[in-house]
Structures are given as C-alpha cells and as structure tokens.
Design a protein around this motif. Structure first.
Motif, PDB file in Angstrom:
ATOM      1  N   UNK A 135       1.646  -1.191  -0.103  1.00  0.00           N
ATOM      2  CA  UNK A 135       0.300  -0.306   0.307  1.00  0.00           C
ATOM      3  C   UNK A 135       1.148   1.197  -0.426  1.00  0.00           C
ATOM      4  N   UNK A 136       1.417   1.708  -1.388  1.00  0.00           N
ATOM      5  CA  UNK A 136       2.524   2.871  -1.033  1.00  0.00           C
ATOM      6  C   UNK A 136       2.420   2.907  -3.126  1.00  0.00           C
ATOM      7  N   UNK A 137       3.132   4.583  -2.890  1.00  0.00           N
ATOM      8  CA  UNK A 137       2.881   4.434  -4.301  1.00  0.00           C
ATOM      9  C   UNK A 137       3.831   3.940  -5.463  1.00  0.00           C
ATOM     10  N   UNK A 138       3.868   3.616  -6.458  1.00  0.00           N
ATOM     11  CA  UNK A 138       4.777   2.558  -6.171  1.00  0.00           C
ATOM     12  C   UNK A 138       5.365   1.374  -6.437  1.00  0.00           C
ATOM     13  N   UNK A 139       4.127   0.339  -5.384  1.00  0.00           N
ATOM     14  CA  UNK A 139       4.279  -1.126  -4.670  1.00  0.00           C
ATOM     15  C   UNK A 139       3.672  -1.837  -5.347  1.00  0.00           C
ATOM     16  N   UNK A 140       4.190  -3.136  -4.835  1.00  0.00           N
ATOM     17  CA  UNK A 140       4.706  -4.056  -6.147  1.00  0.00           C
ATOM     18  C   UNK A 140       3.357  -5.173  -5.526  1.00  0.00           C
ATOM     19  N   UNK A 141       3.264  -6.232  -6.578  1.00  0.00           N
ATOM     20  CA  UNK A 141       2.536  -7.249  -6.043  1.00  0.00           C
ATOM     21  C   UNK A 141       3.642  -8.387  -5.502  1.00  0.00           C
ATOM     22  N   UNK A 142       3.758  -9.265  -4.490  1.00  0.00           N
ATOM     23  CA  UNK A 142       4.411 -10.444  -4.707  1.00  0.00           C
ATOM     24  C   UNK A 142       3.848 -11.592  -4.264  1.00  0.00           C
ATOM     25  N   UNK A 143       4.266 -12.566  -5.238  1.00  0.00           N
ATOM     26  CA  UNK A 143       4.745 -14.347  -4.528  1.00  0.00           C
ATOM     27  C   UNK A 143       5.627 -14.173  -3.185  1.00  0.00           C
ATOM     28  N   UNK A 144       4.808 -14.957  -2.357  1.00  0.00           N
ATOM     29  CA  UNK A 144       5.530 -15.128  -1.137  1.00  0.00           C
ATOM     30  C   UNK A 144       5.825 -16.759  -1.032  1.00  0.00           C
ATOM     31  N   UNK A 145       7.211 -16.939  -0.145  1.00  0.00           N
ATOM     32  CA  UNK A 145       7.397 -18.437  -0.347  1.00  0.00           C
ATOM     33  C   UNK A 145       7.470 -18.853   1.366  1.00  0.00           C
ATOM     34  N   UNK A 146       6.668 -19.460   1.920  1.00  0.00           N
ATOM     35  CA  UNK A 146       6.788 -19.531   3.935  1.00  0.00           C
ATOM     36  C   UNK A 146       7.885 -20.614   4.267  1.00  0.00           C
ATOM     37  N   UNK A 147       7.967 -21.229   3.142  1.00  0.00           N
ATOM     38  CA  UNK A 147       9.248 -22.574   3.400  1.00  0.00           C
ATOM     39  C   UNK A 147      10.183 -21.852   2.920  1.00  0.00           C
ATOM     40  N   UNK A 148      10.489 -20.546   2.510  1.00  0.00           N
ATOM     41  CA  UNK A 148      11.973 -19.994   2.243  1.00  0.00           C
ATOM     42  C   UNK A 148      11.518 -19.476   0.530  1.00  0.00           C
ATOM     43  N   UNK A 149      12.707 -19.302   0.001  1.00  0.00           N
ATOM     44  CA  UNK A 149      12.972 -18.669  -1.643  1.00  0.00           C
ATOM     45  C   UNK A 149      12.452 -17.662  -1.183  1.00  0.00           C
TER      46      UNK A 149
END
Length: 533
Positions: A135-149
């Motif tokens: 939630x910011x100007x110039x923000x990103x949409x990310x895939x996160x990996x709970x087990x690492x990465x």
C-alpha cells in the motif's frame, strides 16, 4: 453512572466512579472493534477481523455477534491490516507498519514469512500459494514463499494496493487506491491489465458467488461498484451509507459481510445497499474532544471528524484523515491537529477545510486563544507553539519532554500537560513552571471555573488541580482510558515509508458552555459526560 455499558473492547465493562460531585453517563457507548480492516472466514465458520489501530485480531460469531480476541495486542504482530487462511488452517497476516508478513499456525505459533515488504496490505491465498501487495505509491504485488525463497514480483508501480482476490479467470484482481483503477495479473506470469477505471475510491476487490466483480469504496457514501463479466460487463453503483468501507467476505450462503476502517463494526450488506448490523459501529478513538457554542460535541476520531448527540448517536461530519486534537473557537471554527504534522481549520457551516501549517512534529492537543491565535502542544519537539491568524508559527515555551495538551484560563494563563515527566505546567513568560508533579501520564486538559481538570491516564482517573496551590483532588476514578489492562503494546511507528503509521493514544477533555465535562474514554471507544450535581 447512567446508561448501560454493554460489551467493551476494554474487556469487562467498567463503570466510572464519580463520587458525590458528578453524575457520570456514557454519551457514546463502548465500541467492540478498534476499526475493522481485513476480514475473512476461518475454518471454524467465524469471521476473523484485523484491527489495524489496536494491533488485535478478533473472531466474530455472526449468529450471536460475540467477539473473541484471537491475537491480542502485545504479541509479535503490531498492526494487522489484512488476513487470509491457508488450506492447512494457518492464518497469514500482513503487518503493515513494520513491513512484515506472518503465519500463525492452527496451534497458535507464529513464524515470520517476510520482513522486507514495504507497507504490506492486500493478501490472498491461492491453493498453497501466498500473494501480498504493498500500500504505497510505486508498490509491488509479490508471491511469497512461507517455506523459504526469494519473493517473485508479479506487478509493480501500484498506486497503493489493497484488498485483492483471485478471479474466476485465474488472475489476481487488485485496486489502485490513488488512481481509482482496478487491475488484474495472471498468477503464473504475464503483465498487469487494466480492468476498470474511474472507480470511486477503491479499497477492496471481491467476487460474489455469481462471479461479478465488486469494488468497495473507502469514501463517505460507502459505495459498492458492481461490474459483471469479470470487469468487462455492465456497471452499477450502490451506496451503502457505511462510511469508510474497508473489506468484505462472503459466507457459504452468498451473504456479504463488510468492515469499516473509519468506525469499526461488522455488517451484512445486501445487493441493494441495505445493511444489517452484526457488530455495531462506533468510535476508533476517540482522541480530542471539543464542544461548540451550540453545545454540539465534536470528536477527533483519527480517520474522521465525528460528532455525538445527547442520545448517543455518532455521526461522521467529514472524512478528515488523521484528526486527533481539536478545539472550537469563538467563531465556531474547529481547529484540528494531525499527529502527522498538520494544523487544519474546518468550518462546520460550509464543510470547508484548509491546511494552515505543515511540518509540525507530532502535534496533539490545542487551544484557541481570545485573540484568534491557536496554541498547539507539539509533542515531538517538546514545545508549545502559537499560530496566529496569518499562520505564523512562534514558540511559546520549549524544553518540555512530551507535551500533549494545552488550555487557557480566564486570566489568559496557558497550561500544558507533559505525559513523559508527569507534570502539569503553567507557562510564565516563556518558562514552564510546575503546578502539579508526580502525575501518571497526564493527557487531556481543560479549564472549568477555578479548576484545572486533567485526565491522568496512568491512574485511570480525572483530577482537579488548584492552579494556585497545586492541590490535587480526584473527581472520577476507574476510567476506561489508555490501553486495556494486560494489553501492553510496543507503540508502532507514527510513519513508515513516507506514509502514516499508527497514532499514539490521546484521551481528550473538554468543558461545554453549560459546564458539563466531556471525556474521550479511548480505552473502550466511548465518550463520557459529567454533569455537576
């Protein structure tokens, strides 16, 4: 004490003890949710609610309206904004201000998924995959990996992302809050695509059981925009009247439940805009309180300027974000501070507002002087400043530690509370002279006759101080002010990544034209009215 307290976010409802001098009643009753942000259904069928301002996650039984605390304040999660459940029953939470994403296991254990996301807000679980946006100007949409990465960027240059959802076409749909647009992006790669533009203050994107795209508005009218065909079909707009919508979730029967960042509560919202309260809305604070010459009570409620009537009805006057301290002058103008550095003046007669001063450091309480100047307790710089009608800023007194409120008596003397040192000062020729010492977190300050009234938050009481002798008398005890017992919380940052963070609590105080005293019972989300017997 008159008026039923009802359930309270303070825990067990408590009745203030007013002694022989005061009749005490709740002008506005307790609020069970400190604002309501992200919502999602849990495996147990309850609706889980993130309370950003409180640092709390609750679960609501929609049949009874009962609210249980699941994640209390004081734990690792500081400012939860959105949440989603994984297939194994784990709860994933975006912790906005510190920039973290958490996993809470079904057994209640916490694991940090990411600590380098800037203002994480919207969150979605797709199968065993986790997605978060910023939630910011110039923000990103990310895939996160709970087990690492390392995170994978699906889209960037978001104009403030927020609540998002997987669509029937396999794409993630998300709002651009600043530009009034909705985009989608394939979860398996491909660029973002504009789906809808000119949408009213979009804050959340949801799909109903029929597959229609619904976009919630964070504005005053609580608009829901419906677009068929995954955003490509006909558009309709329905106002709900719920100020400051934040998020929505559908149950198994297709009923839609919505939250409000501006006033809390949970409501069932029908397609025609009618709503049914499940958890009543109320006050997110309140912070400052003032009374105009006509006797109307105005409140600074962080996201809005509110008022409360004698029968207890709370009304949003204006969505004025980050309103904290306020005072009314002899002309009926309201002067407002934002803890993020502004002094604003609002004219209730016209609804117009103007920003007069920027760059103050954590201003809180303020007072209007007879000559038209406004005195402001600038907490972050340890001083009180005077702002005249030409918006010139001058220092009245410096060298304080954390001043939070100011008041002027009938003789023109200025008084200031310093919550860090526990001292009530009088300002004499630019010098802070102690009037009463040894106070525990003195905050709200008001003059009534010959007395100085102070909200002593640390001891949860209202005291009267004789300005000449410093003698202290307890007026009301057992107040629901400050953090609820047992919920100590490390204060999150006031600002993060150039955006507002979480405000510091402030229990304001005011005296009306008839001598009645109004107190911001910010621990429970209510307002107390004290009338002399």
């Amino acid at each position: 004490m008159t008026g039923a307290p009802g359930a309270s976010r303070y825990g067990t409802p408590r009745d203030p003890v007013g002694g022989a001098r005061w009749d005490v009643r709740r002008l506005a009753g307790p609020n069970r949710l400190w604002g309501s942000n992200g919502v999602t259904f849990g495996p147990d069928g309850r609706l889980y609610v993130a309370q950003f301002l409180a640092g709390v996650i609750s679960a609501v039984d929609l049949a009874s309206g009962e609210v249980d605390t699941v994640v209390p304040a004081g734990g690792p999660i500081q400012s939860p904004d959105d949440l989603a459940f994984g297939p194994d029953g784990s709860l994933y939470v975006t912790d906005l201000v510190p920039g973290r994403v958490w996993r809470r296991s079904p057994e209640g254990e916490y694991a940090l998924v990411a600590d380098d996301v800037v203002l994480p807000n919207g969150i979605a679980v797709v199968g065993d995959r986790l997605f978060v946006n910023e939630m910011r100007p110039g923000g990103r949409l990310l895939e996160l990996f709970p087990t690492g990465g390392a995170p994978v960027v699906l889209a960037d240059d978001l104009a403030m992302g927020n609540a998002m959802q997987l669509g029937p076409d396999g794409c993630l749909y998300y709002p651009h809050m600043l530009s009034g647009e909705v985009f989608r992006v394939p979860v398996d790669g491909g660029g973002p695509e504009l789906v809808a533009e000119d949408v009213d203050n979009p804050v959340a994107v949801r799909f109903d059981p029929a597959g229609d795209l619904l976009v919630l508005s964070m504005g005053a009218a609580g608009v829901v925009t419906r677009v068929s065909g995954w955003g490509a079909g006909e558009r309709s707009v329905v106002p709900s009247g719920i100020v400051g919508l934040d998020n929505a979730a559908f149950d198994g029967e297709g009923r839609m439940y919505v939250s409000s960042y501006a006033s809390g509560g949970i409501a069932e919202l029908r397609p025609d805009g009618r709503s049914r309260e499940i958890v009543p809305r109320g006050l997110d604070g309140p912070f400052g309180v003032t009374v105009d010459l006509g006797g109307r009570v105005h409140l600074g409620d962080h996201y809005r300027l509110a008022s409360v009537e004698d029968e207890g009805a709370v009304t949003t006057r204006e969505l004025l974000p980050f309103t904290h301290g306020l005072t009314c002058d002899a002309r009926g103008l309201l002067h407002l501070t934002s803890e993020f550095g502004e002094l604003r003046t609002h004219d209730p007669a016209t609804g117009s507002s103007r920003t007069r001063v920027e760059g103050l450091d954590a201003p809180v309480g303020l007072a209007a002087r007879a000559d038209g100047a406004v005195l402001v307790a600038e907490s972050g710089r340890g001083r009180v400043v005077v702002i005249d009608e030409r918006d010139t800023v001058a220092v009245l007194v410096a060298g304080l530690e954390r001043p939070v409120d100011v008041a002027v008596d009938g003789r023109g003397h200025c008084y200031v509370t310093d919550e860090a040192t526990g001292v009530l000062h009088r300002v004499d020729d630019g010098v802070a002279v102690p009037v009463a010492e040894g106070l525990d977190l003195p905050q709200g300050l008001a003059v009534r006759g010959d007395d100085l009234l102070v909200v002593e938050v640390g001891r949860r009481r209202l005291i009267a101080v004789d300005p000449d002798t410093g003698e202290v008398a307890v007026e009301v005890a057992d107040l629901a002010v400050g953090a609820p017992p047992g919920s100590a919380r490390t204060p999150p940052a006031l600002a993060a990544a150039g955006m507002p963070g979480v405000p510091r609590p402030f229990a304001g105080l005011a005296v009306g034209p008839d001598g009645a005293v109004y107190l911001a019972a910010n621990g429970e989300g209510g307002v107390l009215k004290l009338v002399a017997r």
